[in-house]
Design a protein around this motif. Structure first.
Motif, PDB file in Angstrom:
ATOM      1  N   ASP A 169       0.832  -1.197   0.000  1.00  0.00           N
ATOM      2  CA  ASP A 169       0.000   0.000   0.000  1.00  0.00           C
ATOM      3  C   ASP A 169       0.872   1.255   0.000  1.00  0.00           C
ATOM      4  OD1 ASP A 169      -2.270   1.515  -0.024  1.00  0.00           O
ATOM      5  OD2 ASP A 169      -3.004   0.886   1.941  1.00  0.00           O
ATOM      6  N   SER A 228      -1.892   6.338   2.188  1.00  0.00           N
ATOM      7  CA  SER A 228      -3.161   5.725   2.584  1.00  0.00           C
ATOM      8  C   SER A 228      -3.344   5.775   4.094  1.00  0.00           C
ATOM      9  CB  SER A 228      -3.235   4.278   2.118  1.00  0.00           C
ATOM     10  OG  SER A 228      -3.309   4.197   0.715  1.00  0.00           O
ATOM     11  N   THR A 229      -4.598   5.869   4.518  1.00  0.00           N
ATOM     12  CA  THR A 229      -4.975   5.847   5.932  1.00  0.00           C
ATOM     13  C   THR A 229      -6.168   4.910   6.071  1.00  0.00           C
ATOM     14  OG1 THR A 229      -6.617   7.628   5.778  1.00  0.00           O
ATOM     15  CG2 THR A 229      -4.298   8.286   6.102  1.00  0.00           C
ATOM     16  N   PRO A 230      -6.610   4.597   7.298  1.00  0.00           N
ATOM     17  CA  PRO A 230      -7.809   3.772   7.443  1.00  0.00           C
ATOM     18  C   PRO A 230      -9.052   4.389   6.783  1.00  0.00           C
ATOM     19  CG  PRO A 230      -6.603   3.814   9.501  1.00  0.00           C
ATOM     20  CD  PRO A 230      -5.925   4.809   8.594  1.00  0.00           C
ATOM     21  N   GLU A 231      -9.038   5.718   6.614  1.00  0.00           N
ATOM     22  CA  GLU A 231     -10.193   6.393   6.018  1.00  0.00           C
ATOM     23  C   GLU A 231     -10.002   6.704   4.535  1.00  0.00           C
ATOM     24  OE1 GLU A 231      -8.600   7.683   8.819  1.00  0.00           O
ATOM     25  OE2 GLU A 231      -9.951   6.531  10.127  1.00  0.00           O
ATOM     26  N   SER A 283      -7.959   5.337   0.847  1.00  0.00           N
ATOM     27  CA  SER A 283      -7.131   4.375   0.118  1.00  0.00           C
ATOM     28  C   SER A 283      -6.608   5.022  -1.162  1.00  0.00           C
ATOM     29  CB  SER A 283      -7.936   3.120  -0.224  1.00  0.00           C
ATOM     30  OG  SER A 283      -7.223   2.307  -1.126  1.00  0.00           O
ATOM     31  N   LYS A 329      -8.813  12.822   0.250  1.00  0.00           N
ATOM     32  CA  LYS A 329      -8.028  12.734   1.493  1.00  0.00           C
ATOM     33  C   LYS A 329      -8.115  14.003   2.334  1.00  0.00           C
ATOM     34  CE  LYS A 329      -3.383  11.827   3.313  1.00  0.00           C
ATOM     35  NZ  LYS A 329      -3.838  10.874   4.342  1.00  0.00           N
ATOM     36  N   ILE A 347     -14.707   0.084  -2.519  1.00  0.00           N
ATOM     37  CA  ILE A 347     -14.669  -0.157  -1.079  1.00  0.00           C
ATOM     38  C   ILE A 347     -15.665  -1.260  -0.713  1.00  0.00           C
ATOM     39  CG2 ILE A 347     -15.129   0.844   1.190  1.00  0.00           C
ATOM     40  CD1 ILE A 347     -12.486   1.745  -0.072  1.00  0.00           C
ATOM     41  N   GLN A 378     -14.153  -4.551  -1.597  1.00  0.00           N
ATOM     42  CA  GLN A 378     -13.062  -4.928  -0.690  1.00  0.00           C
ATOM     43  C   GLN A 378     -13.568  -5.515   0.621  1.00  0.00           C
ATOM     44  OE1 GLN A 378     -10.583  -1.387  -0.356  1.00  0.00           O
ATOM     45  NE2 GLN A 378     -10.506  -1.210  -2.593  1.00  0.00           N
ATOM     46  N   ASN A 379     -14.850  -5.330   0.900  1.00  0.00           N
ATOM     47  CA  ASN A 379     -15.418  -5.781   2.171  1.00  0.00           C
ATOM     48  C   ASN A 379     -16.531  -6.812   2.005  1.00  0.00           C
ATOM     49  OD1 ASN A 379     -14.189  -3.978   4.456  1.00  0.00           O
ATOM     50  ND2 ASN A 379     -14.594  -2.581   2.761  1.00  0.00           N
TER      51      ASN A 379
END
Length: 259
Positions: A31, A35-38, A40, A68, A89, A92-93
């Motif tokens: 990655d 990128s952050t948890p919030e 991508s 971002k 997203i 991805q889940n």
């Protein structure tokens, strides 16, 4: 392999032509630091460049600032890409299957088509035309769509339950992309969906690293070749010649040469 619509005819030739260091190159994917948890970064790359293939004009730098850092743009400038970002997203889940593909299409087509066609297969004829209005492809006929999609997702399920080598995963990921876009089951959003499905299948088989592969960017940067390779198979769905698909299928592993 007992598949109904995803051709295996080119698999041996494909395996001979894929880069020998494919595993090494794929394993090196990671990655982006931004990128952050919030947020991508590579989901932004995928969303921007998949949309640019379809004619959207957003630049990656601007979209990253929007997504971002909350930089505001005119809504028309970002909303279709935001919708596609949401679909990525979601993928991805969630597991890859027909029902979830319909939900992903509802997300990505929110500002492409009216609500009654979001996540619904078309019942009208579908043509792909050039900028000057010439027909360059005639998709599956409306009465064929439901059965062709059923065969498609049956094959996807079969493959998800099979042990595949890394090279085979790349082959079938690209074949999924190709066959879905040739069926063209939606009223709009077929290319975006096909490129998402390609990566979604890869991630199901190989894990989260697949989402870091910049395939959409590579397709955009080589979009003339991308479209030439799509056209090689023929003008009409009923007469497609998948023996000519190898140049298209080999574009995906070659992404690792560009990344």
């Amino acid at each position: 392999m007992d598949l109904q619509i995803l051709s295996t005819a080119l698999l041996d030739a494909y395996l001979e032509k894929t880069p020998r260091d494919l595993l090494q190159r794929f394993s090196a994917l990671e990655d982006a630091e931004i990128s952050t948890p919030e947020f991508s970064f590579y989901t932004s790359v995928a969303s921007v460049f998949s949309s640019k293939i379809e004619g959207e004009c957003m630049e990656l730098d601007s979209y990253v600032k929007h997504k971002k850092y909350g930089l505001s743009f005119q809504p028309d400038y970002t909303k279709k890409i935001d919708d596609l970002y949401t679909a990525y997203i979601f993928a991805q889940n969630n597991v890859l299957n027909e029902a979830n593909t319909k939900v992903a299409h509802q997300h990505l087509s929110k500002h492409l088509i009216t609500a009654d066609w979001q996540g619904q297969y078309r019942n009208q004829n579908m043509y792909v035309t050039t900028d000057d209005g010439k027909i360059e492809y005639v998709a599956a006929e409306p009465h064929e769509v439901k059965n062709e999609v059923s065969y498609f997702f049956s094959d996807v399920e079969t493959l998800l339950n099979r042990n595949l080598s890394l090279q085979e995963v790349f082959y079938f990921s690209a074949m999924i992309h190709l066959v879905f876009v040739k069926i063209h089951p939606w009223a709009d959003g077929n290319g975006r969906s096909a490129r998402l499905l390609e990566k979604w299948f890869m991630a199901e088989k190989l894990g989260a690293k697949a989402w870091f592969l910049q395939s959409e960017k590579m397709y955009y940067n080589n979009h003339q070749t991308y479209y030439v390779n799509l056209r090689r198979l023929g003008l009409e769905y009923s007469q497609l010649d998948y023996s000519k698909a190898l140049p298209f299928l080999l574009m995906l592993p070659n992404t690792l040469n560009h990344q």
